[in-house]
Write a protein that holds these residues in place. Structure first.
Motif, PDB file in Angstrom:
ATOM      1  N   ARG A  18     -11.031 -33.746  28.750  1.00  0.00           N
ATOM      2  CA  ARG A  18      -9.854 -32.938  29.040  1.00  0.00           C
ATOM      3  C   ARG A  18      -8.623 -33.835  28.907  1.00  0.00           C
ATOM      4  NH1 ARG A  18      -8.825 -28.108  31.514  1.00  0.00           N
ATOM      5  NH2 ARG A  18      -6.988 -27.920  32.838  1.00  0.00           N
ATOM      6  N   VAL A  20      -4.448 -33.519  29.496  1.00  0.00           N
ATOM      7  CA  VAL A  20      -3.313 -32.729  29.957  1.00  0.00           C
ATOM      8  C   VAL A  20      -2.057 -33.575  29.834  1.00  0.00           C
ATOM      9  CG1 VAL A  20      -2.316 -31.432  31.881  1.00  0.00           C
ATOM     10  CG2 VAL A  20      -4.804 -31.487  31.570  1.00  0.00           C
ATOM     11  N   VAL A  29      -2.256 -28.255  28.250  1.00  0.00           N
ATOM     12  CA  VAL A  29      -3.656 -28.683  28.113  1.00  0.00           C
ATOM     13  C   VAL A  29      -3.959 -28.816  26.625  1.00  0.00           C
ATOM     14  CG1 VAL A  29      -6.066 -28.145  28.591  1.00  0.00           C
ATOM     15  CG2 VAL A  29      -4.292 -27.508  30.253  1.00  0.00           C
ATOM     16  N   ASP A  32      -9.504 -29.044  26.327  1.00  0.00           N
ATOM     17  CA  ASP A  32      -9.984 -28.302  27.493  1.00  0.00           C
ATOM     18  C   ASP A  32     -11.510 -28.421  27.594  1.00  0.00           C
ATOM     19  OD1 ASP A  32     -10.213 -26.619  29.632  1.00  0.00           O
ATOM     20  OD2 ASP A  32      -9.451 -24.830  28.620  1.00  0.00           O
TER      21      ASP A  32
END
Length: 265
Positions: A18, A20, A29, A32
């Motif tokens: 992930r 961000v 984001v 993901d």
């Protein structure tokens, strides 16, 4: 869920990655919870609409950008446990890079540009290695030339030779044919394809071009930071058809119904 069989045959493995950007209340984001593998001796193309996370995935897999969470293992090294010095050494020794811009040093000859990664590492190429790589890319007779004396396609071949010289675990290519005409692009893609087949090289390539993607063994499709599908033994037509549907998917998923449909990357 992984998108490929794994184990010791993997050059790179990503698990629940992930990424961000931004701070609380204003975040994007980019990736993901992406899980995928790139097997040794395989050629994978990564495709998706603009903003789908292609370049972020490439940078995370190459150790250029640290994920917010998740695991990236290159060969047997977990990148999240490495400091910047260790990452720099890993990228120098075990990773090759090819970009749309050739990034050659104009004052150096072809041979000097190719051997630059080794010289920066304080190493000398094995005897005959430079000539072997230059023959592989069809530039053995140009080794004393400087970049300005070469065509765009020849300069990209130098960049490929520079990526190959360290015998890396994986080569990451970001739009490697973006600055080339169609015929030259096909020559360069054929060269990448042959390095996979003949030398067992692992290549991960970001591209927006279905024809370029058709040279890969597998195409990984991204939308809104997620892996949304893959295609094995792709054809240009099949890739283009999937990309058309992906564009609709990305627009529907990320915009309100009244929003204008955005273009693809």
């Amino acid at each position: 869920m992984f998108t490929d069989s794994g184990g010791a045959t993997d050059a790179v493995q990503l698990t629940d990655v992930r990424k961000v950007y931004g701070k609380r209340g204003n975040t994007v984001v980019a990736l993901d919870d992406v899980s995928t593998r790139f097997g040794r001796g395989t050629f994978t193309a990564i495709m998706g609409p603009s903003g789908s996370g292609k370049s972020t995935l490439l940078q995370a897999a190459a150790g250029l950008d640290q994920p917010t969470s998740g695991s990236v293992v290159l060969e047997d090294r977990e990148l999240s446990t490495m400091d910047e010095t260790e990452l720099t050494e890993l990228r120098r020794d075990r990773v090759g890079f090819i970009f749309q811009a050739f990034n050659l040093l104009p004052v150096l000859t072809v041979e000097q540009n190719v051997t630059l990664p080794l010289r920066l590492a304080g190493r000398s190429p094995a005897k005959g290695r430079v000539l072997t790589v230059l023959e592989q890319v069809g530039l053995a007779d140009r080794r004393k030339h400087r970049p300005a004396e070469l065509s765009g396609g020849q300069q990209q071949r130098v960049a490929i030779a520079r990526a190959l010289i360290t015998e890396p675990a994986v080569i990451f290519a970001d739009e490697p044919t973006g600055a080339l005409d169609t015929r030259t692009a096909r020559d360069v893609l054929g060269l990448l394809r042959s390095s996979v087949r003949s030398a067992g090289q692992t290549i991960v390539m970001v591209t927006h071009d279905p024809v370029a993607a058709s040279y890969a063994d597998r195409v990984l499709f991204l939308a809104d930071g997620r892996v949304v599908g893959e295609l094995h033994s792709p054809t240009a037509d099949a890739v283009a058809e999937r990309m058309t549907r992906l564009g609709a998917y990305a627009d529907e998923a990320s915009q309100p119904p009244s929003a204008a449909v955005g273009g693809q990357h």
